[in-house]
Design a protein around this motif. Structure first.
Motif, short mmCIF file in Angstrom:
data_model
loop_
_atom_site.label_atom_id
_atom_site.label_comp_id
_atom_site.label_asym_id
_atom_site.label_seq_id
_atom_site.Cartn_x
_atom_site.Cartn_y
_atom_site.Cartn_z
N UNK A 110 0.87 -1.18 0.00
CA UNK A 110 0.00 0.00 0.00
C UNK A 110 0.90 1.23 0.00
N UNK A 111 0.97 1.90 -1.15
CA UNK A 111 1.87 3.05 -1.34
C UNK A 111 1.11 4.34 -1.11
N UNK A 112 1.59 5.16 -0.18
CA UNK A 112 0.91 6.41 0.15
C UNK A 112 1.53 7.59 -0.61
N UNK A 113 0.78 8.68 -0.79
CA UNK A 113 1.33 9.88 -1.42
C UNK A 113 2.42 10.50 -0.54
N UNK A 114 3.32 11.23 -1.19
CA UNK A 114 4.44 11.83 -0.46
C UNK A 114 3.98 12.79 0.64
N UNK A 115 2.91 13.52 0.40
CA UNK A 115 2.49 14.56 1.34
C UNK A 115 1.52 14.06 2.40
N UNK A 116 1.19 12.78 2.36
CA UNK A 116 0.23 12.28 3.33
C UNK A 116 0.88 12.10 4.69
N UNK A 117 0.41 12.89 5.65
CA UNK A 117 0.89 12.80 7.01
C UNK A 117 0.16 11.67 7.74
N UNK A 118 0.78 11.22 8.80
CA UNK A 118 0.19 10.14 9.59
C UNK A 118 -0.95 10.66 10.45
N UNK A 119 -2.11 10.07 10.31
CA UNK A 119 -3.25 10.28 11.19
C UNK A 119 -3.47 8.96 11.90
N UNK A 120 -3.20 8.91 13.19
CA UNK A 120 -3.19 7.64 13.90
C UNK A 120 -4.55 6.95 13.86
N UNK A 121 -5.63 7.72 13.95
CA UNK A 121 -6.96 7.12 13.90
C UNK A 121 -7.25 6.49 12.56
N UNK A 122 -6.91 7.20 11.48
CA UNK A 122 -7.10 6.67 10.14
C UNK A 122 -6.24 5.44 9.92
N UNK A 123 -4.99 5.53 10.37
CA UNK A 123 -4.07 4.40 10.20
C UNK A 123 -4.59 3.16 10.92
N UNK A 124 -5.03 3.33 12.16
CA UNK A 124 -5.50 2.17 12.92
C UNK A 124 -6.74 1.55 12.26
N UNK A 125 -7.66 2.40 11.80
CA UNK A 125 -8.86 1.88 11.15
C UNK A 125 -8.50 1.11 9.89
N UNK A 126 -7.55 1.62 9.12
CA UNK A 126 -7.13 0.93 7.90
C UNK A 126 -6.47 -0.40 8.22
N UNK A 127 -5.55 -0.40 9.17
CA UNK A 127 -4.85 -1.63 9.53
C UNK A 127 -5.82 -2.69 10.04
N UNK A 128 -6.86 -2.24 10.76
CA UNK A 128 -7.86 -3.20 11.27
C UNK A 128 -8.61 -3.88 10.13
N UNK A 129 -8.74 -3.19 8.99
CA UNK A 129 -9.50 -3.73 7.87
C UNK A 129 -8.71 -4.75 7.05
N UNK A 130 -7.39 -4.68 7.09
CA UNK A 130 -6.58 -5.52 6.21
C UNK A 130 -6.73 -7.00 6.57
N UNK A 131 -7.11 -7.83 5.61
CA UNK A 131 -7.24 -9.27 5.88
C UNK A 131 -5.87 -9.91 6.09
N UNK A 132 -5.79 -10.79 7.06
CA UNK A 132 -4.51 -11.42 7.41
C UNK A 132 -4.33 -12.79 6.79
N UNK A 133 -5.31 -13.23 6.03
CA UNK A 133 -5.21 -14.51 5.34
C UNK A 133 -6.00 -14.42 4.05
#
Length: 278
Positions: A110-133
């Motif tokens: 998952x490649x992010x844009x250069x200017x995209x700053x880290x938003x911890x809430x958005x990051x956590x929600x996205x990581x929770x969605x990713x299937x692990x299998x």
């Protein structure tokens, strides 16, 4: 002990013909040639648009057992939605045919844009969605909507682990809280060299270390000097010796540097690198 796989990012480059691909090689056999030289390739077209199951099946069939595709997640998720509210777009991505790769499916990037700053809430929600299998990915794929313009592929031949890497290009992702989230979810923070246009974030956050080399001095264009390849070989070996699986993709495709640099890096790591199929 971990494994090391070295390959290239993409393979359909007209300017590689006669420089890496033998003259007269039909375009339809270019992936076959790549698979004879490397044990892995990064599938780039999936970033720009949803592909079709027939394409994934053809790519699978053009490669030998043991070959691995890293698949780039769609830019609709990363660049347009910026990871926000992406459950259905993720379902569409996984329903587009990714799972048809079967045992050839490797990590998803998952490649992010250069200017995209880290938003911890958005990051956590996205990581929770990713299937692990792959089984979990198939279940998510069944939630696709009518924006998927092809027959969905939501079956798997076996339930295998599914790994993910995040290529962040902003230093805010070095926030200890962000690194902790990545470690908790087992998602690799990609080590990405981009000719100084973004910071090289060198933090191991998962069993997988995912490296992308886009060029040391000119983005997508400059070749890697022998001493620089020596440096990268030392780093790859250190990660391997620490027990990590390492994938490295050369993306400096200009003047066909990528495949030649990937072969040169492989030569420096022959005792640990997974060989291409004979």
């Amino acid at each position: 002990m971990g494994s090391v796989r070295i390959g290239v990012s993409g393979w359909r480059y007209a300017h590689w013909r006669g420089r890496f691909y033998p003259r007269g090689l039909p375009q339809r056999r270019e992936l076959e040639h790549v698979a004879a030289c490397f044990p892995t390739v990064e599938l780039d077209g999936s970033f720009y648009s949803l592909q079709r199951p027939a394409s994934y099946l053809a790519w699978r069939d053009a490669t030998p057992p043991g070959f691995v595709f890293a698949v780039k997640g769609g830019r609709f998720v990363t660049h347009m939605k910026r990871l926000r509210g992406v459950r259905t777009p993720l379902a569409n991505f996984f329903a587009s045919g990714v799972l048809a790769l079967g045992d050839r499916l490797g990590p998803v990037l998952w490649q992010l844009p250069e200017r995209q700053r880290c938003d911890l809430g958005v990051l956590e929600e996205f990581l929770d969605l990713l299937p692990r299998s792959t089984g979990a990915a198939a279940r998510l794929a069944r939630e696709h909507d009518d924006k998927l313009k092809t027959d969905p592929w939501t079956d798997v031949d076996a339930d295998r682990p599914l790994l993910h890497a995040l290529e962040a290009r902003h230093r805010s992702f070095e926030d200890p809280a962000a690194l902790r989230l990545l470690r908790e979810h087992g998602v690799a923070l990609a080590v990405s060299e981009g000719a100084g246009q973004w910071p090289l974030l060198d933090h191991v956050t998962a069993d997988l270390v995912y490296v992308r080399l886009h060029g040391r001095t000119r983005l997508y264009a400059s070749g890697y000097a022998p001493r620089t390849l020596d440096e990268w070989a030392r780093r790859v070996r250190a990660w391997h010796d620490d027990g990590h699986d390492v994938v490295v993709y050369l993306d400096n495709d200009g003047d066909a540097h990528a495949p030649h640099d990937a072969l040169a890096l492989t030569d420096r790591l022959t005792d640990v690198a997974v060989p291409a199929a004979a």
